[in-house]
Structure formats: structure tokens, C-alpha cells
Design an enzyme around this catalytic site. Structure first.
Site, short mmCIF file in Angstrom:
data_model
loop_
_atom_site.label_atom_id
_atom_site.label_comp_id
_atom_site.label_asym_id
_atom_site.label_seq_id
_atom_site.Cartn_x
_atom_site.Cartn_y
_atom_site.Cartn_z
N GLU A 129 61.57 51.26 32.89
CA GLU A 129 62.04 50.47 33.73
C GLU A 129 61.00 49.23 34.14
OE1 GLU A 129 62.82 52.32 37.44
OE2 GLU A 129 64.05 53.89 36.50
N LYS A 131 58.55 47.23 35.97
CA LYS A 131 57.82 47.51 37.13
C LYS A 131 57.81 46.27 38.11
CE LYS A 131 53.46 49.61 39.14
NZ LYS A 131 53.39 48.73 40.09
N ASP A 133 56.88 43.57 40.86
CA ASP A 133 55.90 43.48 41.67
C ASP A 133 56.42 42.85 43.26
OD1 ASP A 133 53.01 43.10 42.41
OD2 ASP A 133 52.66 41.34 41.30
N TYR A 240 65.54 52.33 42.43
CA TYR A 240 64.97 53.10 41.21
C TYR A 240 64.36 54.37 41.45
CZ TYR A 240 60.45 50.94 43.36
OH TYR A 240 59.45 50.79 44.14
N LYS A 328 50.71 49.31 32.43
CA LYS A 328 50.59 47.89 33.05
C LYS A 328 50.20 46.86 32.03
CE LYS A 328 50.13 47.34 36.97
NZ LYS A 328 49.13 47.98 38.40
N CYS A 423 15.76 50.63 50.01
CA CYS A 423 16.99 50.25 50.61
C CYS A 423 16.80 48.84 51.36
CB CYS A 423 17.36 51.33 51.91
SG CYS A 423 18.70 50.86 52.72
N CYS A 426 17.18 49.52 55.29
CA CYS A 426 16.35 50.23 56.23
C CYS A 426 15.01 49.99 55.85
CB CYS A 426 16.79 51.55 56.65
SG CYS A 426 16.57 52.81 55.28
N CYS A 441 19.29 55.59 48.92
CA CYS A 441 18.41 55.52 50.10
C CYS A 441 18.11 56.84 50.74
CB CYS A 441 19.06 54.77 51.22
SG CYS A 441 18.31 54.66 52.64
N CYS A 447 18.75 55.42 58.56
CA CYS A 447 19.18 54.14 57.93
C CYS A 447 20.56 53.55 58.49
CB CYS A 447 19.57 54.26 56.53
SG CYS A 447 20.28 52.90 55.39
S1 IVH Z 1 58.89 54.85 40.73
C1 IVH Z 1 56.96 58.40 42.78
N1 IVH Z 1 59.76 52.52 39.67
O1 IVH Z 1 55.03 50.53 41.76
C2 IVH Z 1 57.08 57.27 42.24
N2 IVH Z 1 58.23 52.24 41.23
O2 IVH Z 1 52.39 51.36 41.72
C3 IVH Z 1 57.99 56.19 42.65
N3 IVH Z 1 57.38 49.92 41.43
O3 IVH Z 1 54.95 52.21 44.86
C4 IVH Z 1 57.81 55.07 42.06
N4 IVH Z 1 58.72 49.00 40.06
O4 IVH Z 1 56.27 49.90 44.58
C5 IVH Z 1 58.80 53.24 40.24
N5 IVH Z 1 60.69 50.80 38.54
C6 IVH Z 1 59.76 51.35 39.51
C7 IVH Z 1 58.98 50.52 40.11
C8 IVH Z 1 58.08 50.96 40.96
C9 IVH Z 1 57.88 48.87 40.89
C10 IVH Z 1 56.32 50.11 42.34
C11 IVH Z 1 56.43 50.74 43.52
C12 IVH Z 1 55.36 51.91 43.46
C13 IVH Z 1 54.47 51.27 42.82
C14 IVH Z 1 53.35 52.32 42.06
#
Ligand code: IVH
Length: 695
Positions: A129, A131, A133, A240, A328, A423, A426, A441, A447
């Protein structure tokens, strides 16, 4: 000559104006990151330094202060404006990978944990899926009705933003079809790129603060105190993930996504089922290609193992699930000038070099500081103040200096950088033990930097978590001599009248602070141990110790007894899974130090330290288990994790204190010993049956 920061008194009005504008923009950015987004990008100390510089310049050049400066803000929305709510299932985060090799590492860790062979690994199905932002939220539905929506907060407890979420047109207020009695649905709230630009244009026209990026804008919009404002911001949603659910709803994540759509949630249409690494990489390439055309920002691809039974077996390690990973997009790089190298001194006295940079925009974020890691890294890269350097920013990690870029203007470089051997705070000698990368230190508690950092750690979230006593107040109270040791915190009430008279404090705020302190006079053993800031004792080691020793008195006396190598206490400490030899040495050294003994005695007299109850809910709460022999249906780490989930301590050696020994095939001397001691035993099948009854 390298450009060092100008002294406010020597600045021209023009220079003061420019610098104040730059600082105000930076403060605005960090206010947003901290208050609106719960995601600070710099430490509080760095933030304080920004504000201090700002104030120093204003003091000299009051006429140069920009109008509507963010530095005049009291700090965006107060924390307490929204009710707090504890998530039924914690909201965790994801581990990151940046290339195929690391992705393969993720798969092999997961499949090894599950004991899968090569063939099964190749057949493993994932869901990929984009990710998003944005910011994650948890949506609670009871009998199909939307009851509550919360931000992630610290993962355990979030802020109640129900009224604001109700204004999202994408969010179903009632679920269609059939549904469980109680369910927490997780997803991401975000603002499209187009709406972000429109919002910022409107902000600009109204002379209001601009948002740094769509994520900050979404966070700021969701955390509005007035839902009418949120309603005007066209926030979107993708669902998701699953939090708590009162019944089983599907066997696979893919089927869960289908179910989400049936209930009326938007699910990202690019999501796809995937088999094996090859497909995963192709999907990553595909999503990367479409990134620019998407209406919203994404920062990578999330891969989740599709089979929910496997997800359950895998569980979590620390803050992230073992069954999902974020791949990423590559880090963003930039070139800028290194203005100076600052040496910061941490809680344990570690000297850390930080690069101060000419501000540069890296992938939408203004970067002014980067880590230089340590002394050897500076030497290896031969980084010198004044150099032009490559910097890199990847995801949420601290930007780093990659190396020196060739100079374009022919200015000669300054002399090679010499790491200080004293340091900077201190003045005590800073020494570097052989084989270690870090110089420390030797000033210890004399300190001031170490004292303050330790106090800050003492009141931090996972430690005493005292509301209203943040970095800034600790520094303030330390500077005026009211808090010099942790015990002083519990004597602060004696100075209430003095504090009330100070700038920024009043009767109400002081009373609130004192109440918060009072409420922490009773503290769990694990928080207490963590708060002490012993080297290598993070929150999870502190929990292990607390669970193992139970009471403060027992822990303390056992740590003292463990000073003798070969003693029973030392062997016992070494047998706690997760506590290695060096950690044991750190613990023993801590309780041998005179200063620390005084601190402990002082705290003990002021506090009630409760017996550890963190694991008291599990079916094996307080029990000690040993696994021995070869297990066939699960791997050792999996068995251990399962036992720990049920509240057990897992030990490597059998003793009178062992409650249960699980015997795998060819269990040898430990099995014999268990019989001799008359301990309870189970074979693997019995253990599995027991677990499935419990979980
Ligand atoms: S699954 C237990 N799916 O990414 C894990 N997260 O870096 C549940 N995020 O906190 C997260 N798209 O805010 C999941 N398709 C996706 C996502 C996603 C964005 C975010 C989410 C998470 C963060 C982690």
C-alpha cells in the site's frame, strides 16, 4: 574566515531584521512540528537555543522584530485542550527499509521467526500500500456507529478529536452491512497537495502562519479547537489497519480491506496483493513512478504480510510489528555550508558533535543541523568548519553529513578539526575508553550538562512523566537552584510562593504543577528504574528488571549483592534474558557510586514504589518459564515472545524458582533437573494447547 553567529550588539538593523525573520520562520516550523504534529524535529535544548537567540537580538534591536512573529506565540494549542483517550490496542509505528537488500532482511527475519522454509518464504503473500504522509488516527465504532476518533499521541494514549473528525466527508458515521459490536479502525488523515497550496495561499493572504508541508497542515487542521475551522479544511482519509475488534472479521489483510470498503471507508486504490521479493520491488518502482502525479503526498510503500494468523504469531518487537515494513523512498540530499561544529553533552556525559548548517531546503524541510555521529566520523570524512558539505535527510531520521563537497570558490579550507578533550560545559577531562567510539566527560554529577540532562530524563514520558515539568522548566529550576537533584522535585512545593512570582508562572500554573508532582509520588518499579538513567537501561530493560525483582528493596539489595562476581545475585542478574554482561556491569557500577546511593535514599524516602504489575494481566503473570530441547512448531524467539505476551519471564536456566519447563525434543540436563526439582513440565503439544486456550 568561517562565518560565526554575529553578536546581537554588533549587528546592523538590517542584519537583525533578516536574522529575526529567519529565526521566526524556523521557530514557526518547529512549533508546528512539536505542538500540532507531535513530531519534533529538534531537541528541546536546540529549540530553546533558537528562542534564546531570538530574544537576545530583540533585546538589542526591538525595532527589528517582525510583525505576527511566531516567536511571540505561546506555543500553539495547549495539550490539555483535547480529552485524552487510551487506545484499546496501542498504535504502533513501522520499521523502515530503503533498499531491496534490507527488504529481504525484513522477510528473512519474519520467516525465520515463523520457522518457514525457503519454499514457503517464496510463496509468502503481502499487501503493498502507498505510505500516506499524513497523520494516523484511530476510529472507534460501537454497534456500527462512529463513537470516537483519536490521534496517535504517544501510541498508548491519543487526543480525542471526534468532533473534528465528524466533519470529514470521507468518514462514515455509520457502517453499512454487518459489523462487530466494537471495532477500532486505523487510517491516515491527509490534505491533498492542491488543497495544501490553496490553504497556504489563504493563510498568506490573511497574514497567518504558513504550513511547512501537507502533513503539518493536516495535523494543524485536525487539532483545531473549533470544529467549524476543521470543516473548512478539505481533509481526506484512507483506512488501512485494524486496532481492537470484538470478533474475528477476516483471515487476511486483503479481505479486511475489502470489508473496509463495504463498510464505506475509502481504501487506497493502488493497494495490491503481492507474492515474493521480485513483485514487491516492481510494485515499489511502479508507485515511485506515479508519486508525482498522485493528488496527495506519499513517502514510501508499506508491505504487510497478508495472512492474519501469521501476523498474530509474529506480533510486535518494540514499537513496530514484525509483520509489516515501510520501504521508504530514497533519502533526499542537498549541499550547504557547515558553519560550525557544536559539541553537545548528554545525560551520560557523551560528547556528541552536531553540525550547524547554512539553512537548506531538503525535500520540503528546512534543515539547519545535522549529526556528525562521533569523533572518528569527523576525522574519516575530514569535515572542517567552513566546508561545503553534502547532507542527507531520510524520513524521520536526523539529517546527517555525508561528506565534504569540493569548494567552488577556491577559498582555502580551515585547519583540520580537533575534537575537544575537555568537556565544553564543565571543563573536566573528556576521555575515550579503548575500543569505544564515544568520548565522555568525566565530570559526572558536577557537570551541569549531565545533571540537567539526567533531570530531564527523570521526568520524561516513560519515566516520571510529570505534566508541566518539561525541559524548559527543569532548566529554569536548575538555574535558580531549586532542582539540583531528582529528590528536589518532590520538595518543590516548599518554594511555591517564590515560583509564583516568576515570569510565566502564576498561582494556578504552580498549583497544577505541584499536583502533577504529587500524583507521581507513587510510581511503578519499572518507571523508577528507567528514570534513574542508568547506562544501557532503557524502558524495556527496566521492565525486565522490574518484573524479575518485583520490589524496589529486592532489586536494590540484589544489585548490591551482584557486585561480587560469581555471587548468586550476579549469576541471577546474568540469567535474565536480555541483560548482557556489560549491562550487568553498568547496574552494579551505578549502585556502587556514592552520589547515586544518596539520590536513591533521598527518593526512597519521598516515594512509594509499587511492585511491578505490568504483566499481571497475562495467564502466566509472574511465572518463570524455561524452554529446552528442539521445538518443531515454532522457533525459540517465537516461543519466548508468546510466553512474554502472557506475562511470563523467560529464563535460560532451571532453578527452584522456575515455575514451568517446556520440553522440546532431546531435552537434556535441564529436563533432568526439572524432574529432580519436581517442577511442572509440558511437552510442545501441551504448551501449544495451553497457548491457544489463552490467546
Ligand atoms: S500500517 C502497526 N499502512 O506510517 C502498523 N501505516 O511510519 C500500522 N502510514 O504510524 C500502520 N500509510 O501513520 C500503515 N498504508 C499504511 C500507511 C501507514 C501511512 C503511516 C502511519 C504509521 C506510520 C509509520
Amino acid at each position: 574566515m568561517p562565518e560565526t553567529a554575529l553578536l546581537p550588539a554588533t549587528m546592523t538593523p538590517q542584519q537583525a531584521r533578516e536574522e529575526l525573520e529567519r529565526l521566526a520562520a524556523e521557530i514557526a516550523h518547529h512549533n508546528a512540528a512539536y505542538y500540532r504534529n507531535d513530531a519534533p524535529e529538534i531537541s528541546d535544548a536546540e529549540y530553546d537555543a533558537l528562542r534564546r537567540r531570538y530574544d537576545a537580538i530583540v533585546a538589542q534591536h526591538p525595532e527589528a522584530e517582525p510583525e505576527n512573529s511566531a516567536a511571540q506565540d505561546v506555543g500553539a494549542a495547549p495539550d490539555t485542550a483535547f480529552g485524552k483517550h487510551i487506545h484499546l490496542v496501542p498504535m504502533l509505528s513501522l520499521d523502515n527499509v530503503f533498499d531491496r537488500e534490507d527488504f529481504e532482511g525484513f522477510i528473512s527475519r519474519a520467516t525465520r521467526f515463523l520457522g518457514m522454509d525457503q519454499k514457503a518464504t517464496e510463496q509468502l503473500i503481502f499487501v503493498g500500500e502507498p505510505k500516506i504522509d499524513g497523520l494516523s488516527i484511530s476510529l472507534t465504532y460501537e454497534k456500527g456507529r462512529f463513537m470516537r476518533g483519536t490521534t496517535r499521541g504517544d501510541g498508548t494514549e491519543g487526543e480525542d478529536v471526534t468532533a473534528n473528525l465528524r466533519t470529514l466527508k470521507d468518514l462514515p458515521l455509520r457502517l453499512s452491512g454487518s459489523y462487530p459490536d466494537l471495532i477500532e479502525i486505523r487510517g491516515e488523515v491527509f490534505l491533498s497537495k492542491k488543497h495544501f497550496l490553496e490553504l497556504n495561499a489563504a493563510q498568506e493572504a490573511a497574514n497567518k502562519r504558513l504550513f511547512a508541508n501537507p502533513r503539518n497542515a493536516a495535523a494543524g487542521s485536525l487539532r483545531q479547537l473549533d470544529p467549524k475551522i476543521t470543516a473548512q479544511r478539505p481533509l481526506s482519509l484512507f483506512a488501512y489497519a485494524l486496532g481492537f475488534c470484538s470478533e474475528k472479521i477476516s483471515r487476511s489483510h486483503w479481505a479486511y480491506l475489502e470489508q473496509l470498503k463495504e463498510w464505506g471507508f475509502p481504501v487506497n486504490p493502488l493497494s495490491r496483493q503481492i507474492k515474493g521479493v521480485e513483485d514487491a520491488e516492481a510494485f515499489f518502482a511502479e508507485v515511485s513512478q506515479s508519486r508525482a502525479e498522485l493528488a496527495y503526498d506519499i513517502d514510501g510503500v508499506v508491505y504487510k504480510i497478508d495472512d492474519l494468523a501469521l501476523q498474530e504469531r509474529l506480533g510486535f518487537a518494540g514499537r513496530a510489528p514484525r509483520w509489516a515494513i515501510a520501504w521508504k523512498f530514497p533519502a533526499e540530499q542537498a549541499i550547504t555550508r557547515l558553519k560550525e561544529i557544536e559539541i553537545q553533552v548528554g545525560r551520560t556525559g557523551a560528547l556528541t558533535p552536531v553540525a550547524h548548517l547554512e539553512p537548506v531546503n531538503v525535500g520540503g524541510v528546512l534543515v539547519m543541523r545535522a549529526t556528525l555521529h562521533n569523533e572518528d566520523e569527523i576525522a574519516r570524512k575530514d569535515v572542517r568548519p567552513g566546508d561545503t558539505v553534502f547532507i542527507q535527510r531520510a524520513g524521520d531520521v536526523i539529517p546527517q553529513v555525508l561528506g565534504v563537497a569540493p569548494s567552488t570558490d577556491g577559498t582555502p579550507r580551515l585547519a583540520p578539526y580537533h575534537f575537544p578533550d575537555h568537556c565544553p560545559v564543565c571543563g573536566a577531562a573528556a576521555v575515550r575508553p579503548e575500543g569505544e567510539a564515544v568520548r565522555r566527560c568525566t565530570g559526572g554529577l558536577t557537570c551541569p550538562a549531565q545533571v540537567v540532562e539526567r533531570l530531564i530524563h527523570f521526568v520524561s514520558r516513560q519515566a516520571f512523566d510529570i505534566e508541566g515539568l518539561g525541559d524548559r522548566s527543569i532548566r529554569e529550576f536548575h538555574d535558580i537552584g531549586l532542582i539540583l537533584t531528582p529528590g528536589d522535585i518532590f520538595r518543590l512545593h516548599e518554594h511555591a510562593a517564590d515560583i509564583e512570582k516568576r515570569d510565566g508562572w502564576g498561582e494556578q500554573s504552580v498549583q497544577k504543577l505541584l499536583q502533577a508532582i504529587e500524583s507521581r509520588r507513587t510510581i511503578s518499579l519499572s518507571r523508577f528504574i528507567y528514570a534513574l538513567g542508568i547506562r544501557r537501561i532503557g524502558a524495556s530493560n527496566a521492565r525486565l528488571l522490574a518484573r524479575h525483582y518485583g520490589t524496589y528493596e529486592n532489586w536494590f539489595s540484589q544489585m548490591q549483592a551482584a557486585a561480587i562476581i560469581g555471587s548468586d545475585a550476579r549469576l541471577e542478574l546474568g540469567s535474565i534474558t536480555g541483560i548482557g554482561t556489560t549491562t550487568a556491569e553498568d547496574l552494579v557500577a551505578f549502585v556502587a557510586e556514592e552520589h547515586n546511593l544518596q539520590t536513591l535514599a533521598d527518593l526512597r524516602a519521598n516515594l512509594t514504589i509499587t511492585e511491578e504489575t505490568a504483566a499481571s494481566e497475562g495467564a502466566l503473570a509472574g511465572k518463570t518459564i524455561v524452554f529446552t530441547g528442539t521445538l518443531h512448531t515454532m522457533t525459540r524467539p517465537e516461543a519466548k515472545a508468546t510466553a512474554e505476551r502472557m506475562g511470563a519471564k523467560v529464563s535460560d536456566s532451571v532453578s527452584k524458582k522456575t515455575d514451568l519447563v517446556v520440553l522440546g525434543e532431546k531435552a537434556g540436563s535441564k529436563a533432568k533437573k526439572a524432574v529432580e526439582l519436581g517442577l511442572q513440565t509440558m511437552d510442545e503439544a501441551e504448551w501449544n494447547a495451553f497457548c491457544s486456550e489463552q490467546e
